[in-house]
Design a protein around this motif. Structure first.
Motif, PDB file in Angstrom:
ATOM      1  N   VAL A 135       0.870  -1.180   0.000  1.00 37.30           N
ATOM      2  CA  VAL A 135       0.000   0.000   0.000  1.00 37.30           C
ATOM      3  C   VAL A 135       0.910   1.235   0.000  1.00 37.30           C
ATOM      4  CG1 VAL A 135      -1.806   1.256   1.212  1.00 37.30           C
ATOM      5  CG2 VAL A 135      -1.794  -1.256   1.245  1.00 37.30           C
TER       6      VAL A 135
ATOM      7  N   THR B 148       3.228   2.999  -5.209  1.00 34.61           N
ATOM      8  CA  THR B 148       3.519   3.869  -6.354  1.00 34.61           C
ATOM      9  C   THR B 148       4.247   5.147  -5.929  1.00 34.61           C
ATOM     10  OG1 THR B 148       1.373   4.937  -6.101  1.00 34.61           O
ATOM     11  CG2 THR B 148       1.467   3.062  -7.615  1.00 34.61           C
ATOM     12  N   GLY B 149       4.513   5.295  -4.632  1.00 36.92           N
ATOM     13  CA  GLY B 149       5.122   6.529  -4.127  1.00 36.92           C
ATOM     14  C   GLY B 149       6.641   6.506  -4.194  1.00 36.92           C
TER      15      GLY B 149
ATOM     16  N   LEU C 169       9.002   6.142  -1.823  1.00 34.68           N
ATOM     17  CA  LEU C 169       9.590   4.969  -1.161  1.00 34.68           C
ATOM     18  C   LEU C 169       9.041   3.690  -1.783  1.00 34.68           C
ATOM     19  CD1 LEU C 169      10.296   7.107   1.083  1.00 34.68           C
ATOM     20  CD2 LEU C 169       9.844   5.309   2.723  1.00 34.68           C
ATOM     21  N   GLY C 170       7.720   3.679  -1.967  1.00 34.88           N
ATOM     22  CA  GLY C 170       7.052   2.468  -2.423  1.00 34.88           C
ATOM     23  C   GLY C 170       7.609   1.923  -3.722  1.00 34.88           C
TER      24      GLY C 170
ATOM     25  N   GLY D 138      -2.835   2.308  -4.136  1.00 32.05           N
ATOM     26  CA  GLY D 138      -2.798   3.730  -3.803  1.00 32.05           C
ATOM     27  C   GLY D 138      -4.218   4.236  -3.772  1.00 32.05           C
TER      28      GLY D 138
ATOM     29  N   LYS E  92      -5.351   6.601  -5.708  1.00 32.04           N
ATOM     30  CA  LYS E  92      -5.729   6.837  -7.110  1.00 32.04           C
ATOM     31  C   LYS E  92      -4.934   5.946  -8.050  1.00 32.04           C
ATOM     32  CE  LYS E  92      -4.489  11.212  -6.554  1.00 32.04           C
ATOM     33  NZ  LYS E  92      -4.319  11.424  -5.104  1.00 32.04           N
ATOM     34  N   SER E  93      -3.724   5.566  -7.644  1.00 34.67           N
ATOM     35  CA  SER E  93      -2.806   4.827  -8.519  1.00 34.67           C
ATOM     36  C   SER E  93      -2.715   3.374  -8.057  1.00 34.67           C
ATOM     37  CB  SER E  93      -1.427   5.493  -8.451  1.00 34.67           C
ATOM     38  OG  SER E  93      -0.992   5.504  -7.104  1.00 34.67           O
TER      39      SER E  93
ATOM     40  N   VAL F  17      -7.259   1.911  -2.624  1.00 32.71           N
ATOM     41  CA  VAL F  17      -7.744   1.912  -1.242  1.00 32.71           C
ATOM     42  C   VAL F  17      -7.494   3.304  -0.674  1.00 32.71           C
ATOM     43  CG1 VAL F  17      -5.502   1.076  -0.343  1.00 32.71           C
ATOM     44  CG2 VAL F  17      -7.569   0.790   1.018  1.00 32.71           C
TER      45      VAL F  17
ATOM     46  N   ILE G  46      -6.687   4.712   2.795  1.00 29.77           N
ATOM     47  CA  ILE G  46      -6.313   4.187   4.119  1.00 29.77           C
ATOM     48  C   ILE G  46      -6.961   4.960   5.262  1.00 29.77           C
ATOM     49  CG2 ILE G  46      -4.142   3.195   3.283  1.00 29.77           C
ATOM     50  CD1 ILE G  46      -2.687   5.475   4.868  1.00 29.77           C
ATOM     51  N   THR G  47      -7.571   6.114   4.967  1.00 28.22           N
ATOM     52  CA  THR G  47      -8.270   6.867   6.017  1.00 28.22           C
ATOM     53  C   THR G  47      -9.708   6.361   6.212  1.00 28.22           C
ATOM     54  OG1 THR G  47      -9.105   8.591   4.533  1.00 28.22           O
ATOM     55  CG2 THR G  47      -6.908   8.925   5.463  1.00 28.22           C
TER      56      THR G  47
ATOM     57  N   THR H 128       3.690   1.789   2.725  1.00 25.72           N
ATOM     58  CA  THR H 128       4.558   2.966   2.560  1.00 25.72           C
ATOM     59  C   THR H 128       3.667   4.151   2.193  1.00 25.72           C
ATOM     60  OG1 THR H 128       4.947   2.371   0.244  1.00 25.72           O
ATOM     61  CG2 THR H 128       6.615   1.662   1.849  1.00 25.72           C
TER      62      THR H 128
ATOM     63  N   LYS I 253      -1.549   8.574   8.621  1.00 17.13           N
ATOM     64  CA  LYS I 253      -0.336   7.776   8.858  1.00 17.13           C
ATOM     65  C   LYS I 253      -0.453   6.826  10.059  1.00 17.13           C
ATOM     66  CE  LYS I 253       4.650   7.962   8.804  1.00 17.13           C
ATOM     67  NZ  LYS I 253       5.857   8.743   8.540  1.00 17.13           N
TER      68      LYS I 253
ATOM     69  N   GLY J  90      15.347   7.744   7.439  1.00 18.32           N
ATOM     70  CA  GLY J  90      15.666   9.168   7.434  1.00 18.32           C
ATOM     71  C   GLY J  90      15.147   9.760   6.127  1.00 18.32           C
ATOM     72  N   LEU J  91      15.396  11.058   5.939  1.00 19.73           N
ATOM     73  CA  LEU J  91      15.077  11.689   4.653  1.00 19.73           C
ATOM     74  C   LEU J  91      15.729  10.868   3.548  1.00 19.73           C
ATOM     75  CD1 LEU J  91      14.086  14.191   2.977  1.00 19.73           C
ATOM     76  CD2 LEU J  91      16.367  15.153   3.376  1.00 19.73           C
TER      77      LEU J  91
ATOM     78  N   SER K 210      13.849  12.296  -2.085  1.00 20.41           N
ATOM     79  CA  SER K 210      13.076  13.436  -1.571  1.00 20.41           C
ATOM     80  C   SER K 210      13.970  14.600  -1.174  1.00 20.41           C
ATOM     81  CB  SER K 210      12.248  13.015  -0.348  1.00 20.41           C
ATOM     82  OG  SER K 210      11.322  12.029  -0.688  1.00 20.41           O
TER      83      SER K 210
HETATM   84  N1  LIG Z   1      10.158  10.653   1.582  1.00 20.41           N
HETATM   85  C1  LIG Z   1      10.928  10.569   2.664  1.00 20.41           C
HETATM   86  O1  LIG Z   1      12.083  11.093   2.719  1.00 20.41           O
HETATM   87  C2  LIG Z   1      10.444   9.823   3.870  1.00 20.41           C
HETATM   88  C3  LIG Z   1      11.318   9.605   4.942  1.00 20.41           C
HETATM   89  C4  LIG Z   1      10.860   8.923   6.063  1.00 20.41           C
HETATM   90  C5  LIG Z   1       9.556   8.462   6.120  1.00 20.41           C
HETATM   91  N2  LIG Z   1       8.728   8.688   5.057  1.00 20.41           N
HETATM   92  C6  LIG Z   1       7.356   8.180   5.152  1.00 20.41           C
HETATM   93  O2  LIG Z   1       7.168   7.208   4.149  1.00 20.41           O
HETATM   94  C7  LIG Z   1       5.809   7.231   3.703  1.00 20.41           C
HETATM   95  C8  LIG Z   1       5.795   7.357   2.179  1.00 20.41           C
HETATM   96  O3  LIG Z   1       6.459   8.568   1.848  1.00 20.41           O
HETATM   97  P1  LIG Z   1       6.724   8.960   0.303  1.00 20.41           P
HETATM   98  O4  LIG Z   1       7.690  10.084   0.316  1.00 20.41           O
HETATM   99  O5  LIG Z   1       7.032   7.721  -0.480  1.00 20.41           O
HETATM  100  O6  LIG Z   1       5.277   9.521  -0.099  1.00 20.41           O
HETATM  101  P2  LIG Z   1       4.660   9.739  -1.578  1.00 20.41           P
HETATM  102  O7  LIG Z   1       5.742   9.794  -2.596  1.00 20.41           O
HETATM  103  O8  LIG Z   1       3.742  10.899  -1.439  1.00 20.41           O
HETATM  104  O9  LIG Z   1       3.808   8.409  -1.844  1.00 20.41           O
HETATM  105  C9  LIG Z   1       2.656   8.144  -1.104  1.00 20.41           C
HETATM  106  C10 LIG Z   1       2.045   6.837  -1.566  1.00 20.41           C
HETATM  107  O10 LIG Z   1       0.902   6.573  -0.761  1.00 20.41           O
HETATM  108  C11 LIG Z   1      -0.277   6.549  -1.574  1.00 20.41           C
HETATM  109  N3  LIG Z   1      -1.352   7.212  -0.811  1.00 20.41           N
HETATM  110  C12 LIG Z   1      -1.454   8.521  -0.454  1.00 20.41           C
HETATM  111  N4  LIG Z   1      -2.585   8.743   0.233  1.00 20.41           N
HETATM  112  C13 LIG Z   1      -3.215   7.537   0.320  1.00 20.41           C
HETATM  113  C14 LIG Z   1      -4.445   7.097   0.899  1.00 20.41           C
HETATM  114  N5  LIG Z   1      -5.258   7.945   1.569  1.00 20.41           N
HETATM  115  N6  LIG Z   1      -4.777   5.802   0.791  1.00 20.41           N
HETATM  116  C15 LIG Z   1      -3.974   4.926   0.129  1.00 20.41           C
HETATM  117  N7  LIG Z   1      -2.820   5.274  -0.441  1.00 20.41           N
HETATM  118  C16 LIG Z   1      -2.434   6.573  -0.345  1.00 20.41           C
HETATM  119  C17 LIG Z   1       0.099   7.266  -2.859  1.00 20.41           C
HETATM  120  O11 LIG Z   1      -0.671   6.805  -3.971  1.00 20.41           O
HETATM  121  P3  LIG Z   1      -1.915   7.732  -4.540  1.00 20.41           P
HETATM  122  O12 LIG Z   1      -1.301   9.004  -5.003  1.00 20.41           O
HETATM  123  O13 LIG Z   1      -2.525   6.901  -5.625  1.00 20.41           O
HETATM  124  O14 LIG Z   1      -2.823   7.919  -3.359  1.00 20.41           O
HETATM  125  C18 LIG Z   1       1.557   6.839  -3.014  1.00 20.41           C
HETATM  126  O15 LIG Z   1       1.640   5.531  -3.531  1.00 20.41           O
HETATM  127  C19 LIG Z   1       5.137   8.403   4.444  1.00 20.41           C
HETATM  128  O16 LIG Z   1       4.464   7.922   5.570  1.00 20.41           O
HETATM  129  C20 LIG Z   1       6.319   9.259   4.879  1.00 20.41           C
HETATM  130  O17 LIG Z   1       6.038  10.012   6.031  1.00 20.41           O
HETATM  131  C21 LIG Z   1       9.140   9.347   3.936  1.00 20.41           C
END
Ligand SMILES: NC(=O)c1ccc[n+]([C@@H]2O[C@H](COP(=O)([O-])OP(=O)(O)OC[C@H]3O[C@@H](n4cnc5c(N)ncnc54)[C@H](OP(=O)(O)O)[C@@H]3O)[C@@H](O)[C@H]2O)c1
Length: 200
Positions: free
Chosen positions: A6, A9-10, A12-13, A30, A32-33, A38, A40-41, A62, A86, A156-157, A161
């Motif tokens: 889940v 497509t993001g 990390l994912g 995701g 939308k993707s 789904v 998740i809220t 993720t 989250k 970490g970051l 990103s």
């Molecule tokens: N990026 C970082 O540096 C970093 C570091 C540490 C922790 N994190 C954590 O890792 C997680 C993912 O981060 P990311 O940067 O990969 O985020 P992201 O690029 O914005 O990707 C988010 C993913 O979650 C999906 N998503 C968003 N809202 C959703 C919902 N309501 N229901 C189901 N799916 C949903 C999105 O798909 P859709 O667009 O189709 O909804 C997408 O696949 C987050 O919790 C973030 O806090 C990130």
């Protein structure tokens, strides 16, 4: 293994899915993707996606967001956004998902380094990440009875990103994407349970 990711497509994912697809059947989700959708809220949406994908060997999450704002401006509403997404988004996926996982299966959630290494505007994320870590610590022992493992990856970051978010993380060294992906592979394919797998 049959694995639902889940958030697959993001940022990390995508790298997690790429690493897991080398050996496993991976379904991405995701809002939308992805292969399936789904929100998740929304608990009903979570129940529906598990009915749609059926029995699994691993669940990886993720996905999940939280608000960022100076603590002087924070309100309850900022917290509830993160709690619904989250925190409870991931916890509800784990609670519902446990009944769809085969014995020997695993759940891997995502928190983040802000749980213990805070930044300005990040008090909600520090709170929510700590709660997700807490759920995993609290749930792991009892999930042994169901022959299930649960871990949380706390990155970490990440490098992908760093350009967009780096200015909010002064002094943080971005984590290579391959290292992030490996942490999820370790959780899914390894023997760990109840662990906060830090990637820093
Ligand atoms: N990026 C970082 O540096 C970093 C570091 C540490 C922790 N994190 C954590 O890792 C997680 C993912 O981060 P990311 O940067 O990969 O985020 P992201 O690029 O914005 O990707 C988010 C993913 O979650 C999906 N998503 C968003 N809202 C959703 C919902 N309501 N229901 C189901 N799916 C949903 C999105 O798909 P859709 O667009 O189709 O909804 C997408 O696949 C987050 O919790 C973030 O806090 C990130």
């Amino acid at each position: 293994m049959k694995i639902l990711v889940v958030g697959g497509t993001g940022t990390l994912g995508k790298v997690v899915v790429e690493a897991l697809r080398k050996k496993h059947e991976v379904i991405t989700a995701g809002s939308k993707s992805g292969d399936v959708q789904v929100d998740i809220t929304d608990l009903a949406s979570i129940q529906q996606v598990f009915e749609q994908v059926g029995t699994l060997d691993a669940l990886v999450v993720t996905a999940g967001g939280a608000a960022m704002a100076p603590v002087q401006q924070l309100t309850e509403a900022h917290f509830y956004k993160g709690i619904r997404s989250k925190m409870m988004g991931q916890i509800n996926l784990a609670l519902v998902g446990q009944t769809y996982l085969n014995p020997g299966g695993s759940i891997t959630l995502t928190s983040g380094i802000l749980a213990e290494d805070p930044i300005a505007n990040g008090a909600v994320l520090t709170t929510i990440n700590s709660a997700v870590n807490g759920f995993v610590l609290g749930a792991a022992g009892e999930l042994v009875k169901s022959q299930l493992r649960i871990n949380v990856v706390s990155p970490g970051l990440v490098e992908a990103s760093a350009e967009a978010l780096g200015e909010y993380f002064p002094g943080h060294v971005p984590v290579p994407m391959a290292q992030v992906a490996s942490a999820y592979v370790k959780s899914v394919e390894g023997i760990l349970t109840g662990q906060i797998i830090r990637v820093v």
